[in-house]
Design a protein around this motif. Structure first.
Motif, mmCIF file in Angstrom:
data_model
loop_
_atom_site.group_PDB
_atom_site.id
_atom_site.type_symbol
_atom_site.label_atom_id
_atom_site.label_comp_id
_atom_site.label_asym_id
_atom_site.label_seq_id
_atom_site.Cartn_x
_atom_site.Cartn_y
_atom_site.Cartn_z
ATOM 1 N N THR A 134 1.478 -3.240 3.974
ATOM 2 C CA THR A 134 0.731 -3.213 2.723
ATOM 3 C C THR A 134 1.669 -2.913 1.561
ATOM 4 O OG1 THR A 134 0.226 -0.844 2.642
ATOM 5 C CG2 THR A 134 -1.166 -2.212 4.059
ATOM 6 N N GLU A 135 1.159 -3.054 0.339
ATOM 7 C CA GLU A 135 1.977 -2.794 -0.844
ATOM 8 C C GLU A 135 2.357 -1.319 -0.970
ATOM 9 O OE1 GLU A 135 -0.079 -3.671 -4.453
ATOM 10 O OE2 GLU A 135 -1.801 -2.373 -3.998
ATOM 11 N N GLU A 192 -6.898 -4.263 1.713
ATOM 12 C CA GLU A 192 -5.468 -3.992 1.539
ATOM 13 C C GLU A 192 -4.774 -5.164 0.838
ATOM 14 O OE1 GLU A 192 -4.184 -1.152 2.353
ATOM 15 O OE2 GLU A 192 -5.702 -0.304 3.706
ATOM 16 N N ILE A 231 -1.529 -7.107 1.205
ATOM 17 C CA ILE A 231 -0.479 -7.310 2.204
ATOM 18 C C ILE A 231 0.713 -7.997 1.550
ATOM 19 C CG2 ILE A 231 0.089 -8.331 4.432
ATOM 20 C CD1 ILE A 231 -2.028 -6.106 4.552
ATOM 21 N N LYS A 283 -3.793 1.220 12.034
ATOM 22 C CA LYS A 283 -2.600 1.782 11.412
ATOM 23 C C LYS A 283 -1.697 2.379 12.484
ATOM 24 C CE LYS A 283 -1.229 4.935 7.706
ATOM 25 N NZ LYS A 283 -1.684 6.009 6.777
ATOM 26 N N LEU A 327 -8.450 -6.309 7.070
ATOM 27 C CA LEU A 327 -7.445 -5.961 6.057
ATOM 28 C C LEU A 327 -7.870 -6.425 4.665
ATOM 29 C CD1 LEU A 327 -4.216 -6.913 8.045
ATOM 30 C CD2 LEU A 327 -5.086 -4.615 7.587
#
Length: 467
Positions: free
Chosen positions: A166-167, A150, A152, A196, A147
């Motif tokens: 995630t954002e 990403e 988070i 995902k 990750l």
């Protein structure tokens, strides 16, 4: 006066929407089991995580292999680890700015999210729930490389699985998937790297994990569930049971997120009335039950009803979200909710904390919400729920209680009692302001203020945990 809407009216309402949208030349895909409307799938927004940050402190059990167990599972080696009876700094997190700490009442692992949105995990890892690409346990917070690209903003921990947001509102999952609790469309023993989930729809804002199931809520306030349906905890009016043979029982698990369609209330006469205009704002899960809070400060619970953990004054399982009538009415609404393995808590708009369910294996259970009298007058800011223990950040203090046996999650210190049946202040944290707390099965995480030199000096007096 218009008639009250019946449970079966959902399909009729959707058919009306279909006809109206078809007349206007719009997309008409309104399947009852579809997760979302297709015109909302492409929303491009950026969600914010916690706006505070500080340094992480830890107390509780660090023997991840044995926490909550009387013996080791086959093939697992006990690496050891001691109970930390008071708060400790963590050796590789000293000075690291962290904005979110996460664990779960049935979890023996933890997640932290740094101020930059990077995620680190540690603890038990027999099903790959740490997301590091293997099943080797980690005794110190370790970055999740899968990750690294990403940002988070939040996470949730189940018994042996983990979800990350995630954002952009995407959700990644790792760990045990034998009941479909990762939401990736199939069942498997484990996924040791984050993948995902199988979801297309509005960005996800909140996630929660039970023992072997998961819940999501999107920015529209829709609620989705997946995983093990055994006690109705998915809220879809089914426990999923079927007989494989005449004496072997199994469960039909939901392998992808499915929208929870119906919320109900029950009258004293036993009549069922659907609740309209439900927009879910918060969710929390126990081992086999769920609690949710909507935009109108109404509280719903469902799943396993044993020992009063649903707050409906009866130990009956609930297959769909049922409103807890105690919190319905002027100035009685809830603003935050929390769940332990076999109990729930809610903080009302007047600042009162209510408890229902059971924390002790013996004694009487609270079948409906009861005021936590010892916290009257305290301004509660954050609540962490262990398997049986409760940790509360309020005003300038931290307060905790829980029955024996404990692992140090109460944080009282080495030469203090290890359990307490009544709330007590955690004196080992005197002078240290705690932004928030998060609890696992037998450990507590504290996010301590570290903005000034005086703050940091007080933190430096605490012992440092080095495995």
């Amino acid at each position: 006066m218009p008639p009250k809407k019946r449970l079966g009216d959902d399909e009729a309402t959707i058919q009306q929407l279909k006809r109206r949208r078809k007349k206007n030349g719009e997309d008409v895909d309104f399947g009852l089991t579809d997760s979302v409307e297709s015109d909302e799938e492409q929303l491009d927004i950026t969600l914010e995580g916690s706006l505070v940050n500080g340094e992480v402190l830890f107390s509780g059990g660090t023997n991840w292999c044995m926490t909550g167990r009387s013996h080791l599972p086959k093939g697992v080696k006990n690496i050891g680890g001691r109970n930390l009876w008071g708060p400790h700094r963590i050796s590789n997190l000293c000075g690291v700015r962290v904005r979110t700490v996460v664990s779960g009442c049935v979890a023996c692992h933890s997640v932290i999210i740094t101020a930059e949105g990077k995620v680190m995990t540690w603890g038990r890892n027999e099903k790959g729930q740490l997301g590091h690409g293997g099943t080797v346990r980690k005794d110190l917070p370790t970055p999740v490389e899968g990750l690294s690209d990403e940002v988070i903003i939040d996470a949730a921990c189940g018994k042996n699985h983990t979800l990350f947001i995630t954002e952009k509102g995407k959700v990644f999952a790792c760990g045990d998937n034998k009941m479909g609790q990762l939401g990736i469309g199939h069942q498997s023993t484990c996924m040791s790297t984050p993948v995902k989930i199988n979801y297309k729809g509005p960005p996800i804002r909140k996630v929660a994990c039970g023992g072997e199931f998961s819940m999501l809520t999107d920015i529209r306030g829709n609620l989705y569930s997946f995983g093990c349906p055994e006690y109705g905890q998915l809220g879809n009016n089914s426990d999923g049971k079927y007989f494989v043979t005449s004496n072997k029982l199994s469960y039909t698990c939901d392998l992808v997120p499915k929208k929870v369609q119906v919320f109900i209330e029950k009258t004293r006469e036993g009549h069922i009335i659907p609740v309209a205009d439900v927009e879910i704002r918060e969710i929390a899960c126990g081992l086999n039950h769920t609690i949710a809070l909507d935009s109108k400060k109404r509280v719903y619970t469902w799943g396993f009803g044993g020992y009063g953990r649903l707050g409906h004054s009866e130990p009956k399982d609930e297959m769909v979200p049922r409103q807890v009538k105690f919190f319905d009415g002027p100035t009685r609404g809830a603003v935050h909710i929390f769940a332990g393995s076999t109990y729930c808590l809610a903080l009302t708009e007047l600042g009162s904390l209510f408890f229902w369910g059971q924390t002790k294996s013996t004694g009487e259970a609270s079948m409906y919400p009861k005021l936590v009298q010892d916290l009257s007058g305290w301004r509660v800011r954050s609540v962490g729920c262990c398997n049986k223990s409760i940790v509360v950040a309020a005003d300038e203090s931290v307060i905790s209680w829980g029955p024996s046996p404990t692992y140090g999650e109460l944080g009282y210190g080495d030469h203090k009692p290890h359990s307490s049946t009544v709330p007590q202040e955690v004196k080992t944290l005197d002078g240290i302001y705690i932004h928030g707390v998060a609890c696992g099965y037998g450990h507590s995480l504290y996010l301590a203020r570290a903005d000034t030199e005086a703050n940091r000096e007080k933190l430096e007096r605490l012992p440092i945990y080095t495995p």
